[in-house]
Design a protein around this motif. Sequence first.
Motif, PDB file in Angstrom:
ATOM      1  N   HIS A 131     -12.161   9.947  -1.659  1.00 19.16           N
ATOM      2  CA  HIS A 131     -11.052   9.665  -2.556  1.00 19.16           C
ATOM      3  C   HIS A 131     -11.186   8.293  -3.191  1.00 19.16           C
ATOM      4  O   HIS A 131     -11.549   7.330  -2.527  1.00 19.16           O
ATOM      5  CB  HIS A 131      -9.743   9.756  -1.780  1.00 19.16           C
ATOM      6  CG  HIS A 131      -8.545   9.740  -2.660  1.00 19.16           C
ATOM      7  ND1 HIS A 131      -8.350  10.665  -3.651  1.00 19.16           N
ATOM      8  CD2 HIS A 131      -7.506   8.895  -2.725  1.00 19.16           C
ATOM      9  CE1 HIS A 131      -7.222  10.402  -4.272  1.00 19.16           C
ATOM     10  NE2 HIS A 131      -6.691   9.329  -3.736  1.00 19.16           N
ATOM     11  N   GLU A 132     -10.852   8.230  -4.478  1.00 17.38           N
ATOM     12  CA  GLU A 132     -10.857   6.973  -5.223  1.00 17.38           C
ATOM     13  C   GLU A 132     -12.249   6.394  -5.415  1.00 17.38           C
ATOM     14  O   GLU A 132     -12.391   5.215  -5.756  1.00 17.38           O
ATOM     15  CB  GLU A 132      -9.971   5.921  -4.543  1.00 17.38           C
ATOM     16  CG  GLU A 132      -8.491   6.157  -4.703  1.00 17.38           C
ATOM     17  CD  GLU A 132      -8.024   6.044  -6.150  1.00 17.38           C
ATOM     18  OE1 GLU A 132      -8.453   5.117  -6.840  1.00 17.38           O
ATOM     19  OE2 GLU A 132      -7.250   6.898  -6.568  1.00 17.38           O
ATOM     20  N   ALA A 174     -17.733   3.961  -2.712  1.00 17.58           N
ATOM     21  CA  ALA A 174     -17.158   5.000  -1.862  1.00 17.58           C
ATOM     22  C   ALA A 174     -16.291   4.388  -0.769  1.00 17.58           C
ATOM     23  O   ALA A 174     -15.176   4.832  -0.512  1.00 17.58           O
ATOM     24  CB  ALA A 174     -18.265   5.842  -1.229  1.00 17.58           C
ATOM     25  N   ASN A 207      -9.748  -1.268  -1.003  1.00 18.93           N
ATOM     26  CA  ASN A 207      -8.579  -1.220  -0.123  1.00 18.93           C
ATOM     27  C   ASN A 207      -7.691  -2.454  -0.259  1.00 18.93           C
ATOM     28  O   ASN A 207      -6.722  -2.584   0.467  1.00 18.93           O
ATOM     29  CB  ASN A 207      -8.994  -1.167   1.354  1.00 18.93           C
ATOM     30  CG  ASN A 207      -9.697   0.109   1.716  1.00 18.93           C
ATOM     31  OD1 ASN A 207     -10.847   0.075   2.128  1.00 18.93           O
ATOM     32  ND2 ASN A 207      -9.022   1.219   1.571  1.00 18.93           N
ATOM     33  N   LYS A 208      -8.082  -3.358  -1.137  1.00 22.14           N
ATOM     34  CA  LYS A 208      -7.399  -4.649  -1.266  1.00 22.14           C
ATOM     35  C   LYS A 208      -7.554  -5.483  -0.004  1.00 22.14           C
ATOM     36  O   LYS A 208      -6.702  -6.299   0.333  1.00 22.14           O
ATOM     37  CB  LYS A 208      -5.894  -4.470  -1.573  1.00 22.14           C
ATOM     38  CG  LYS A 208      -5.587  -3.469  -2.658  1.00 22.14           C
ATOM     39  CD  LYS A 208      -5.972  -3.989  -4.007  1.00 22.14           C
ATOM     40  CE  LYS A 208      -5.695  -2.920  -5.074  1.00 22.14           C
ATOM     41  NZ  LYS A 208      -6.241  -3.279  -6.361  1.00 22.14           N
ATOM     42  N   TRP A 240       0.844  -1.181   0.000  1.00 22.90           N
ATOM     43  CA  TRP A 240       0.000   0.000   0.000  1.00 22.90           C
ATOM     44  C   TRP A 240       0.886   1.239   0.000  1.00 22.90           C
ATOM     45  O   TRP A 240       2.009   1.200   0.499  1.00 22.90           O
ATOM     46  CB  TRP A 240      -0.882   0.013   1.248  1.00 22.90           C
ATOM     47  CG  TRP A 240      -1.997  -0.949   1.191  1.00 22.90           C
ATOM     48  CD1 TRP A 240      -3.279  -0.682   0.844  1.00 22.90           C
ATOM     49  CD2 TRP A 240      -1.964  -2.350   1.474  1.00 22.90           C
ATOM     50  NE1 TRP A 240      -4.041  -1.830   0.882  1.00 22.90           N
ATOM     51  CE2 TRP A 240      -3.268  -2.856   1.264  1.00 22.90           C
ATOM     52  CE3 TRP A 240      -0.970  -3.241   1.876  1.00 22.90           C
ATOM     53  CZ2 TRP A 240      -3.582  -4.202   1.446  1.00 22.90           C
ATOM     54  CZ3 TRP A 240      -1.285  -4.569   2.048  1.00 22.90           C
ATOM     55  CH2 TRP A 240      -2.579  -5.038   1.845  1.00 22.90           C
ATOM     56  N   THR A 266       1.860  -2.571  -8.874  1.00 24.35           N
ATOM     57  CA  THR A 266       1.816  -2.123  -7.471  1.00 24.35           C
ATOM     58  C   THR A 266       1.025  -0.833  -7.339  1.00 24.35           C
ATOM     59  O   THR A 266       0.335  -0.611  -6.373  1.00 24.35           O
ATOM     60  CB  THR A 266       3.243  -1.922  -6.942  1.00 24.35           C
ATOM     61  OG1 THR A 266       3.943  -3.124  -7.130  1.00 24.35           O
ATOM     62  CG2 THR A 266       3.238  -1.573  -5.468  1.00 24.35           C
ATOM     63  N   ASP A 278      -1.583   0.058  -8.570  1.00 25.68           N
ATOM     64  CA  ASP A 278      -3.026  -0.092  -8.530  1.00 25.68           C
ATOM     65  C   ASP A 278      -3.563  -0.152  -7.103  1.00 25.68           C
ATOM     66  O   ASP A 278      -4.731   0.046  -6.873  1.00 25.68           O
ATOM     67  CB  ASP A 278      -3.438  -1.381  -9.268  1.00 25.68           C
ATOM     68  CG  ASP A 278      -3.411  -1.171 -10.764  1.00 25.68           C
ATOM     69  OD1 ASP A 278      -3.386  -0.003 -11.165  1.00 25.68           O
ATOM     70  OD2 ASP A 278      -3.394  -2.162 -11.500  1.00 25.68           O
ATOM     71  N   ALA A 279      -2.696  -0.489  -6.164  1.00 24.42           N
ATOM     72  CA  ALA A 279      -3.138  -0.629  -4.776  1.00 24.42           C
ATOM     73  C   ALA A 279      -3.312   0.747  -4.144  1.00 24.42           C
ATOM     74  O   ALA A 279      -2.361   1.484  -3.963  1.00 24.42           O
ATOM     75  CB  ALA A 279      -2.128  -1.451  -3.990  1.00 24.42           C
ATOM     76  N   HIS A 280      -4.568   1.087  -3.846  1.00 22.56           N
ATOM     77  CA  HIS A 280      -4.825   2.373  -3.217  1.00 22.56           C
ATOM     78  C   HIS A 280      -5.454   2.139  -1.865  1.00 22.56           C
ATOM     79  O   HIS A 280      -6.640   1.907  -1.758  1.00 22.56           O
ATOM     80  CB  HIS A 280      -5.766   3.217  -4.070  1.00 22.56           C
ATOM     81  CG  HIS A 280      -5.106   3.747  -5.296  1.00 22.56           C
ATOM     82  ND1 HIS A 280      -4.138   4.708  -5.257  1.00 22.56           N
ATOM     83  CD2 HIS A 280      -5.266   3.437  -6.596  1.00 22.56           C
ATOM     84  CE1 HIS A 280      -3.727   4.976  -6.494  1.00 22.56           C
ATOM     85  NE2 HIS A 280      -4.398   4.203  -7.318  1.00 22.56           N
ATOM     86  N   ALA A 281      -4.652   2.214  -0.842  1.00 23.34           N
ATOM     87  CA  ALA A 281      -5.190   2.003   0.498  1.00 23.34           C
ATOM     88  C   ALA A 281      -6.154   3.113   0.850  1.00 23.34           C
ATOM     89  O   ALA A 281      -7.009   2.956   1.691  1.00 23.34           O
ATOM     90  CB  ALA A 281      -4.072   1.943   1.510  1.00 23.34           C
ATOM     91  N   GLU A 282      -5.985   4.233   0.182  1.00 25.50           N
ATOM     92  CA  GLU A 282      -6.804   5.387   0.558  1.00 25.50           C
ATOM     93  C   GLU A 282      -8.178   5.361  -0.079  1.00 25.50           C
ATOM     94  O   GLU A 282      -8.902   6.337  -0.036  1.00 25.50           O
ATOM     95  CB  GLU A 282      -6.072   6.693   0.254  1.00 25.50           C
ATOM     96  CG  GLU A 282      -5.914   7.015  -1.207  1.00 25.50           C
ATOM     97  CD  GLU A 282      -4.720   6.325  -1.817  1.00 25.50           C
ATOM     98  OE1 GLU A 282      -4.287   6.758  -2.884  1.00 25.50           O
ATOM     99  OE2 GLU A 282      -4.216   5.347  -1.247  1.00 25.50           O
ATOM    100  N   TYR A 283      -8.534   4.218  -0.692  1.00 23.22           N
ATOM    101  CA  TYR A 283      -9.907   4.069  -1.170  1.00 23.22           C
ATOM    102  C   TYR A 283     -10.841   4.310   0.018  1.00 23.22           C
ATOM    103  O   TYR A 283     -10.697   3.682   1.063  1.00 23.22           O
ATOM    104  CB  TYR A 283     -10.119   2.647  -1.713  1.00 23.22           C
ATOM    105  CG  TYR A 283     -11.546   2.321  -2.076  1.00 23.22           C
ATOM    106  CD1 TYR A 283     -12.105   2.814  -3.246  1.00 23.22           C
ATOM    107  CD2 TYR A 283     -12.326   1.536  -1.247  1.00 23.22           C
ATOM    108  CE1 TYR A 283     -13.406   2.519  -3.575  1.00 23.22           C
ATOM    109  CE2 TYR A 283     -13.642   1.232  -1.571  1.00 23.22           C
ATOM    110  CZ  TYR A 283     -14.167   1.730  -2.739  1.00 23.22           C
ATOM    111  OH  TYR A 283     -15.464   1.444  -3.066  1.00 23.22           O
ATOM    112  N   GLY A 284     -11.759   5.246  -0.138  1.00 26.06           N
ATOM    113  CA  GLY A 284     -12.679   5.535   0.954  1.00 26.06           C
ATOM    114  C   GLY A 284     -12.206   6.632   1.892  1.00 26.06           C
ATOM    115  O   GLY A 284     -12.958   7.050   2.764  1.00 26.06           O
TER     116      GLY A 284
END
Lengths: 181, 141
Positions: B124-125, A158, A68-69, A32, B28, B30-36
């Motif tokens: 975000h995202e 979202a 978020n994976k 991440w 790598t 593509d991984a967005h931890a900040e989704y949400g």
Amino acid sequence: MIRIVSTTSTLAGSILLLAFVCLASTAVYAEWQTLKEDGLHDPLNPALQWLQNPGDALGRMPSDSAGNKVDWVRAFEDGYIRPRSSIHGEAEVKQLDTEIIMNDTGSLPRVMFPHKPHTRWLDCENCHEQIFKSKAGATPVTMSKILEGEYCGVCHGAVSFPLTECNRCHSVPLNGTAKSQ
Amino acid sequence: MKKYDENVVLAIVLLLSMVLVAVDLLTTRDAHAEYGDVVINKYSEAAGMRPVVFPHWFHRVRFRCKVCHADLGFKFEAGGNEINMLKIIDGEYCGACHDGDLAWSVENCDLCHSGAPGTPTQVHESTLQKLVAPTGGKATE
């Protein structure tokens, strides 16, 4: 160079190396972005060092391919996380284990909405009666409304799994045995 | 059994490895931890503070959605809540936990007001954000 290994063991070694690289690649894939690099936080903010980086927490959870994976439903079910049901501890949680089938999906597979994973996270009043009527079929849900952030789109797209994951909702084949509810 | 030239085998394996690593390095991102993650910049920058970044992932590890969205009254809409520091100090919204007891208190400005300057209020995202502006603005780069 003295050849001390036979062809067979070289082959075996090579396969092992390949397996190792494959494993390592999975680890790399699951990385991440740090807060400093995510483009959302101010990298000049000195307080970032006190904040947890997503990977430190999310890297330990069941993985998913989108959002978020993290497979949040599994993380909860399998005990990786134990999110509180009230600020100061446990409160009564109203769980419901019924499934709603939405038939009006055109040529796409029907939608199956499972109450169970939703009621683990949410209270009835979060969805009913403002976003969804309790009576099945009484809410005019459309994909365009969802994409605009209404109905399921309030959360999905979202914070819950994104709307690009069509098959997770459209999961019942058209010629299946699902009955309207 | 047919004999293989070990150098050829090694070369093929190394080549395959390099391809795999290259694919990894490319994917790598593509991984967005900040989704949400929710950016709240309704009043912050106008008041000379960085925008607030609310990490959904951090909070949902600890609390079910209903705690904030039913018990505390947060609407499901970025920017849809009339949050200000007075209310927070008074124990409303974020202040229900961020009281120096359950979570850090309001003196720690930079921990919440941590967003990059100029980032507008948004989730975000979000799928909608990606559909409307696939190439992204400042915040989606």
